[in-house]
Design an enzyme around this catalytic site. Structure first.
Site, mmCIF file in Angstrom:
data_model
loop_
_atom_site.group_PDB
_atom_site.id
_atom_site.type_symbol
_atom_site.label_atom_id
_atom_site.label_comp_id
_atom_site.label_asym_id
_atom_site.label_seq_id
_atom_site.Cartn_x
_atom_site.Cartn_y
_atom_site.Cartn_z
ATOM 1 N N SER A 263 0.842 -1.186 0.000
ATOM 2 C CA SER A 263 0.000 0.000 0.000
ATOM 3 C C SER A 263 0.885 1.246 0.000
ATOM 4 C CB SER A 263 -0.977 -0.048 1.178
ATOM 5 O OG SER A 263 -2.029 0.878 0.990
ATOM 6 N N ASP B 228 -10.271 -3.772 -5.640
ATOM 7 C CA ASP B 228 -9.839 -2.912 -4.540
ATOM 8 C C ASP B 228 -10.942 -1.935 -4.140
ATOM 9 O OD1 ASP B 228 -8.390 -1.129 -2.826
ATOM 10 O OD2 ASP B 228 -6.543 -1.812 -3.795
ATOM 11 N N HIS C 9 -8.080 -4.964 -1.487
ATOM 12 C CA HIS C 9 -6.776 -4.378 -1.205
ATOM 13 C C HIS C 9 -5.902 -5.283 -0.338
ATOM 14 C CE1 HIS C 9 -4.038 -1.037 -1.195
ATOM 15 N NE2 HIS C 9 -4.026 -0.955 0.123
#
Length: 306
Positions: free
Chosen positions: A115, A233, A289
């Protein structure tokens, strides 16, 4: 037919080569390249359900590898808090200093960011070329930033638009930029000039205010820059940012891929040249995600670490 004397001379001549060959067979194989990991927002270096599990997966497939999972702070709680509130530029400087002092990294290392850790490690690659980063793997990183909140109802929602505008009204103030990590990669496509002039982190590493040739040179020194995109996501908005794409300038509906952005066409970071040379790798996986299966990780990520 050769005489016995000639055969004896031949045997003597070949003896050093035979010994050398046997010696080489007994040499230990070279140690695997070390791996540096940077976790994402709200996570820590050593959570057994996230980075701790990733570390074990890598060590399982690459015996003997040195894995450094970055801890930003003196405690795990501080590490988590700093992922929200510690100035990103300060974090990058701290990491660069730590890597430079680590004797196990001096011959080079691979890096894997999760991330926001993806764009943070890219900053390390661009700003701190020693020790050298070999491969950079960005897992769900937001390289063109974000302009949306997690799990919003959708692009057409007036509520989401209102929240975006409200956040953007304060995101670029000096106090917010200095103290809120996520504001430092908040990218407003409607007010590009405000973003360009007041973003203290993302606008800098993306060469929005001018060309830093060392940034470009250092990024292009990577062997591979791997970007992983999560097709379902619900956290990153827009998800195209995980492949360096973003909203077309002036609106927040239509997205464009990296190859259509000015960053690419003007080649401010060398991404176009890297793309043409096969240095950019774009991977996609199903799931939300950072939701990776072990099988997918072993098949698609481990080859860049071995």
């Amino acid at each position: 037919m050769a005489s016995p004397g000639c055969l004896w001379l031949l045997a003597v001549a070949l003896l050093p080569w035979t010994c050398a060959s046997r010696a080489l067979q007994h040499l230990d194989p070279p140690a695997p390249l070390p791996l540096v990991i940077w976790h994402g927002m709200g996570d820590s270096c050593c959570n057994p359900l996230s980075m701790g599990a990733i570390k074990k997966m890598v060590e399982k497939k690459i015996p003997g590898i040195y894995v450094l999972s970055l801890e930003i702070g003196k405690t795990l709680m501080e590490d988590v808090e700093n992922s929200f509130f510690l100035n990103v530029n300060s974090q990058v400087t701290t990491v660069c200093q730590a890597l430079a002092k680590d004797p196990k990294l001096q011959q080079g290392y691979n890096a894997m960011g999760f991330s926001q850790g993806g764009q943070f490690l890219r900053a390390v690659a661009q700003r701190c070329p020693s020790p050298p980063m070999i491969n950079l793997i960005s897992v769900g990183g937001q390289h063109q930033g974000v302009f949306g909140l997690p799990r919003c109802p959708g692009e057409s929602s007036h509520i989401c638009d209102f929240i975006r505008k409200t956040l953007n009204a304060g995101a670029y103030s000096k106090v917010v930029q200095e103290r809120l990590v996520q504001a430092e990669y908040w990218h407003d496509p409607i007010k590009e000039d405000v973003y360009r002039n007041h973003s203290i982190f993302l606008a800098d590493i993306n060469q929005e205010r001018g060309i830093n040739e060392s940034y470009k040179k250092n990024l292009m020194a990577l062997k591979k820059f791997v970007m992983v995109k999560f097709l379902n996501d619900s956290i990153v908005d827009p998800v195209d940012s995980e492949w360096f794409g973003f909203y077309r300038s002036g609106q927040a509906k239509e997205t464009i891929p990296l190859q259509e952005t000015s960053l690419y066409t003007q080649d401010r970071l060398g991404l176009k040249e890297m793309d043409n040379a096969g240095q950019l790798v774009f991977l996609a996986t199903e799931g939300d995600h950072l939701q990776l299966s072990e099988e997918w990780f072993y098949a698609h990520i481990i080859p860049f670490l071995g």
